[in-house]
Motif scaffolding. Sequence first.
Motif, PDB file in Angstrom:
ATOM      1  N   CYS A  94       0.827  -1.219   0.000  1.00 22.99           N
ATOM      2  CA  CYS A  94       0.000   0.000   0.000  1.00 22.99           C
ATOM      3  C   CYS A  94       0.854   1.258   0.000  1.00 22.99           C
ATOM      4  CB  CYS A  94      -0.931  -0.009   1.207  1.00 22.99           C
ATOM      5  SG  CYS A  94      -2.237  -1.247   1.121  1.00 22.99           S
ATOM      6  N   LEU A  95       1.916   1.271   0.827  1.00 24.24           N
ATOM      7  CA  LEU A  95       2.789   2.445   0.882  1.00 24.24           C
ATOM      8  C   LEU A  95       3.452   2.708  -0.464  1.00 24.24           C
ATOM      9  CD1 LEU A  95       4.641   2.112   4.323  1.00 24.24           C
ATOM     10  CD2 LEU A  95       2.998   3.873   3.657  1.00 24.24           C
ATOM     11  N   ILE A  96       4.013   1.665  -1.060  1.00 25.65           N
ATOM     12  CA  ILE A  96       4.751   1.832  -2.316  1.00 25.65           C
ATOM     13  C   ILE A  96       3.797   2.209  -3.447  1.00 25.65           C
ATOM     14  CG2 ILE A  96       6.184   0.641  -4.020  1.00 25.65           C
ATOM     15  CD1 ILE A  96       7.347  -0.999  -1.665  1.00 25.65           C
ATOM     16  N   ARG A  97       2.583   1.653  -3.415  1.00 20.57           N
ATOM     17  CA  ARG A  97       1.617   1.954  -4.475  1.00 20.57           C
ATOM     18  C   ARG A  97       1.133   3.396  -4.411  1.00 20.57           C
ATOM     19  NH1 ARG A  97      -2.142  -0.525  -7.830  1.00 20.57           N
ATOM     20  NH2 ARG A  97      -4.135   0.578  -8.012  1.00 20.57           N
ATOM     21  N   THR A  98       0.904   3.904  -3.190  1.00 24.30           N
ATOM     22  CA  THR A  98       0.263   5.215  -3.039  1.00 24.30           C
ATOM     23  C   THR A  98       1.242   6.375  -2.937  1.00 24.30           C
ATOM     24  OG1 THR A  98       0.161   4.884  -0.627  1.00 24.30           O
ATOM     25  CG2 THR A  98      -1.751   4.190  -1.930  1.00 24.30           C
ATOM     26  N   ASP A  99       2.520   6.097  -2.701  1.00 26.14           N
ATOM     27  CA  ASP A  99       3.499   7.172  -2.521  1.00 26.14           C
ATOM     28  C   ASP A  99       4.412   7.260  -3.743  1.00 26.14           C
ATOM     29  OD1 ASP A  99       5.456   8.963  -1.724  1.00 26.14           O
ATOM     30  OD2 ASP A  99       5.418   8.291   0.353  1.00 26.14           O
ATOM     31  N   PRO A 100       4.271   8.283  -4.576  1.00 29.78           N
ATOM     32  CA  PRO A 100       5.131   8.413  -5.759  1.00 29.78           C
ATOM     33  C   PRO A 100       6.614   8.506  -5.408  1.00 29.78           C
ATOM     34  CG  PRO A 100       3.258   9.900  -5.903  1.00 29.78           C
ATOM     35  CD  PRO A 100       3.266   9.350  -4.513  1.00 29.78           C
ATOM     36  N   GLY A 101       6.929   8.986  -4.196  1.00 30.80           N
ATOM     37  CA  GLY A 101       8.327   9.081  -3.792  1.00 30.80           C
ATOM     38  C   GLY A 101       9.007   7.734  -3.639  1.00 30.80           C
ATOM     39  N   LEU A 102       8.207   6.688  -3.540  1.00 30.80           N
ATOM     40  CA  LEU A 102       8.764   5.341  -3.405  1.00 30.80           C
ATOM     41  C   LEU A 102       8.755   4.573  -4.723  1.00 30.80           C
ATOM     42  CD1 LEU A 102       7.198   4.228   0.017  1.00 30.80           C
ATOM     43  CD2 LEU A 102       9.502   5.098  -0.414  1.00 30.80           C
ATOM     44  N   HIS A 103       8.442   5.238  -5.816  1.00 35.12           N
ATOM     45  CA  HIS A 103       8.446   4.563  -7.113  1.00 35.12           C
ATOM     46  C   HIS A 103       9.858   4.576  -7.706  1.00 35.12           C
ATOM     47  CE1 HIS A 103       3.828   5.251  -7.668  1.00 35.12           C
ATOM     48  NE2 HIS A 103       4.137   4.483  -6.636  1.00 35.12           N
ATOM     49  N   GLN A 104      10.786   4.043  -6.926  1.00 32.63           N
ATOM     50  CA  GLN A 104      12.173   3.904  -7.333  1.00 32.63           C
ATOM     51  C   GLN A 104      12.494   2.426  -7.472  1.00 32.63           C
ATOM     52  OE1 GLN A 104      14.674   6.060  -4.546  1.00 32.63           O
ATOM     53  NE2 GLN A 104      13.092   7.601  -4.229  1.00 32.63           N
ATOM     54  N   PRO A 105      13.561   2.087  -8.225  1.00 29.04           N
ATOM     55  CA  PRO A 105      13.837   0.665  -8.495  1.00 29.04           C
ATOM     56  C   PRO A 105      13.879  -0.211  -7.250  1.00 29.04           C
ATOM     57  CG  PRO A 105      15.204   2.031  -9.880  1.00 29.04           C
ATOM     58  CD  PRO A 105      14.473   2.966  -8.970  1.00 29.04           C
ATOM     59  N   MET A 106      14.574   0.230  -6.196  1.00 27.31           N
ATOM     60  CA  MET A 106      14.697  -0.618  -5.015  1.00 27.31           C
ATOM     61  C   MET A 106      13.336  -0.917  -4.411  1.00 27.31           C
ATOM     62  SD  MET A 106      16.859  -0.045  -1.493  1.00 27.31           S
ATOM     63  CE  MET A 106      15.762   1.209  -0.811  1.00 27.31           C
ATOM     64  N   TYR A 107      12.453   0.085  -4.323  1.00 21.31           N
ATOM     65  CA  TYR A 107      11.144  -0.107  -3.715  1.00 21.31           C
ATOM     66  C   TYR A 107      10.200  -0.870  -4.644  1.00 21.31           C
ATOM     67  CZ  TYR A 107      13.073   3.411  -0.628  1.00 21.31           C
ATOM     68  OH  TYR A 107      13.891   4.099   0.234  1.00 21.31           O
ATOM     69  N   LEU A 108      10.374  -0.706  -5.946  1.00 20.05           N
ATOM     70  CA  LEU A 108       9.562  -1.490  -6.884  1.00 20.05           C
ATOM     71  C   LEU A 108       9.919  -2.974  -6.787  1.00 20.05           C
ATOM     72  CD1 LEU A 108       9.585   0.874  -9.998  1.00 20.05           C
ATOM     73  CD2 LEU A 108       7.742   0.533  -8.343  1.00 20.05           C
ATOM     74  N   PHE A 109      11.226  -3.274  -6.705  1.00 20.08           N
ATOM     75  CA  PHE A 109      11.627  -4.670  -6.494  1.00 20.08           C
ATOM     76  C   PHE A 109      11.116  -5.176  -5.149  1.00 20.08           C
ATOM     77  CE2 PHE A 109      15.349  -3.765  -9.475  1.00 20.08           C
ATOM     78  CZ  PHE A 109      14.793  -4.486 -10.520  1.00 20.08           C
ATOM     79  N   LEU A 110      11.127  -4.306  -4.151  1.00 24.86           N
ATOM     80  CA  LEU A 110      10.642  -4.685  -2.827  1.00 24.86           C
ATOM     81  C   LEU A 110       9.146  -4.979  -2.865  1.00 24.86           C
ATOM     82  CD1 LEU A 110      11.395  -5.105   0.105  1.00 24.86           C
ATOM     83  CD2 LEU A 110      11.039  -2.662   0.491  1.00 24.86           C
ATOM     84  N   SER A 111       8.392  -4.230  -3.660  1.00 22.60           N
ATOM     85  CA  SER A 111       6.955  -4.507  -3.779  1.00 22.60           C
ATOM     86  C   SER A 111       6.718  -5.853  -4.463  1.00 22.60           C
ATOM     87  CB  SER A 111       6.263  -3.389  -4.564  1.00 22.60           C
ATOM     88  OG  SER A 111       6.676  -3.378  -5.919  1.00 22.60           O
ATOM     89  N   MET A 112       7.534  -6.184  -5.470  1.00 20.28           N
ATOM     90  CA  MET A 112       7.422  -7.502  -6.104  1.00 20.28           C
ATOM     91  C   MET A 112       7.738  -8.606  -5.102  1.00 20.28           C
ATOM     92  SD  MET A 112       9.333  -6.704  -9.735  1.00 20.28           S
ATOM     93  CE  MET A 112       8.995  -5.219 -10.662  1.00 20.28           C
ATOM     94  N   LEU A 113       8.774  -8.374  -4.293  1.00 24.28           N
ATOM     95  CA  LEU A 113       9.142  -9.354  -3.267  1.00 24.28           C
ATOM     96  C   LEU A 113       8.013  -9.521  -2.257  1.00 24.28           C
ATOM     97  CD1 LEU A 113      11.409 -11.150  -2.048  1.00 24.28           C
ATOM     98  CD2 LEU A 113      12.131  -9.145  -0.738  1.00 24.28           C
ATOM     99  N   SER A 114       7.367  -8.435  -1.861  1.00 26.37           N
ATOM    100  CA  SER A 114       6.269  -8.510  -0.906  1.00 26.37           C
ATOM    101  C   SER A 114       5.090  -9.292  -1.477  1.00 26.37           C
ATOM    102  CB  SER A 114       5.812  -7.104  -0.505  1.00 26.37           C
ATOM    103  OG  SER A 114       6.793  -6.447   0.265  1.00 26.37           O
ATOM    104  N   ALA A 115       4.796  -9.083  -2.759  1.00 24.33           N
ATOM    105  CA  ALA A 115       3.698  -9.834  -3.389  1.00 24.33           C
ATOM    106  C   ALA A 115       4.006 -11.329  -3.401  1.00 24.33           C
ATOM    107  CB  ALA A 115       3.467  -9.316  -4.806  1.00 24.33           C
ATOM    108  N   VAL A 116       5.259 -11.678  -3.725  1.00 23.52           N
ATOM    109  CA  VAL A 116       5.664 -13.084  -3.719  1.00 23.52           C
ATOM    110  C   VAL A 116       5.594 -13.659  -2.311  1.00 23.52           C
ATOM    111  CG1 VAL A 116       7.650 -14.627  -4.036  1.00 23.52           C
ATOM    112  CG2 VAL A 116       7.069 -12.965  -5.803  1.00 23.52           C
TER     113      VAL A 116
END
Length: 320
Positions: free
Chosen positions: A49-71
């Motif tokens: 939710c944080l990474i999806r709603t916060d544009p400041g977190l739309h960086q490569p490390m956090y995008l990979f982290l969101s994929m990891l969280s989904a997995v």
Amino acid sequence: MVTINWTSLHPSTFILLGIPGLESAHIWISIPFGLVYLMALLGNCIFLCLIRTDPGLHQPMYLFLSMLSAVDLMLSTSTLPKLLSLFWFNDGEISFEACLTQMFMIHLLSIMESGFFLAMAFDRYVAICHPLRHSAILTHPVVGGLGLVVAFRGVLLLTPYPFLLRWLPYCRTNIIAHTYCEFMAIIKLACVETMVIRAYGLMVAFLSSGLDFLLIICSYILILRAVFHLPSKDARLKTLGTCSSHICVVLLFYFPCFFSFLTHRFGHQIPRYIHIFVANIYLLVPPMMNPIIYGARTKSIRERVIRVLISKRIPIFTQS
């Protein structure tokens, strides 16, 4: 547990035993396992939710982290509900098709998790060794493409698993001495020579987690070379600090992973309950700890969590 006389070459169901030798403690073991599952669900959902709603977190490390969280969410959910049903209600029966599906999903998601750790190591390498080109190299399309490659690799390597296991005759028993359906646990029930299939399993393990771990080590060797060329001690410590979260979650994932893999094939002297317990820790603890480690050690995420908590509390105080 009632032993079922079973002579069919293709079983309609398997029976999961849980943790042999610790049956009397299943209820007590289920309590921390259930709490771990709830914390994994809560932590990873908050991250997504944080990474999806916060544009400041739309960086490569956090995008990979969101994929990891989904997995991590899918990996926990593919094992815990059935495990808790087994521990609470002694419901160890699982259909043959459901067992193969669970086995496929567990191994697929584990391989994908390993792949995302490698992608995050690549992100740290580019950020430290080529900082001026980081945004040009790891664009959003590249990050998305890497995520698709990680998923496609897992599907490509794992698709033969259920077909290979389906073709095997099972004339020994339908009882699996484990808490979930695992490739090696199922293949041990076959009554034919399985050396070729086991060799394929070893190849899959090397081409996924084994190769990923070697490449992660290589990336950190290059990172350390770049860090030691920095002019000051403070700069070196600050740069290494950006990698500390990733190093922690990598070690937390790979150590029990390799222990489980090696003991299944070579650790015949290790008690079975230890192997099964570690195998469950390998699947359950990293999904819980990953958001905790990144949340505690990553300033950007910490600040955003605090900001959300404060914003939720303000209306309460104003109304009172």
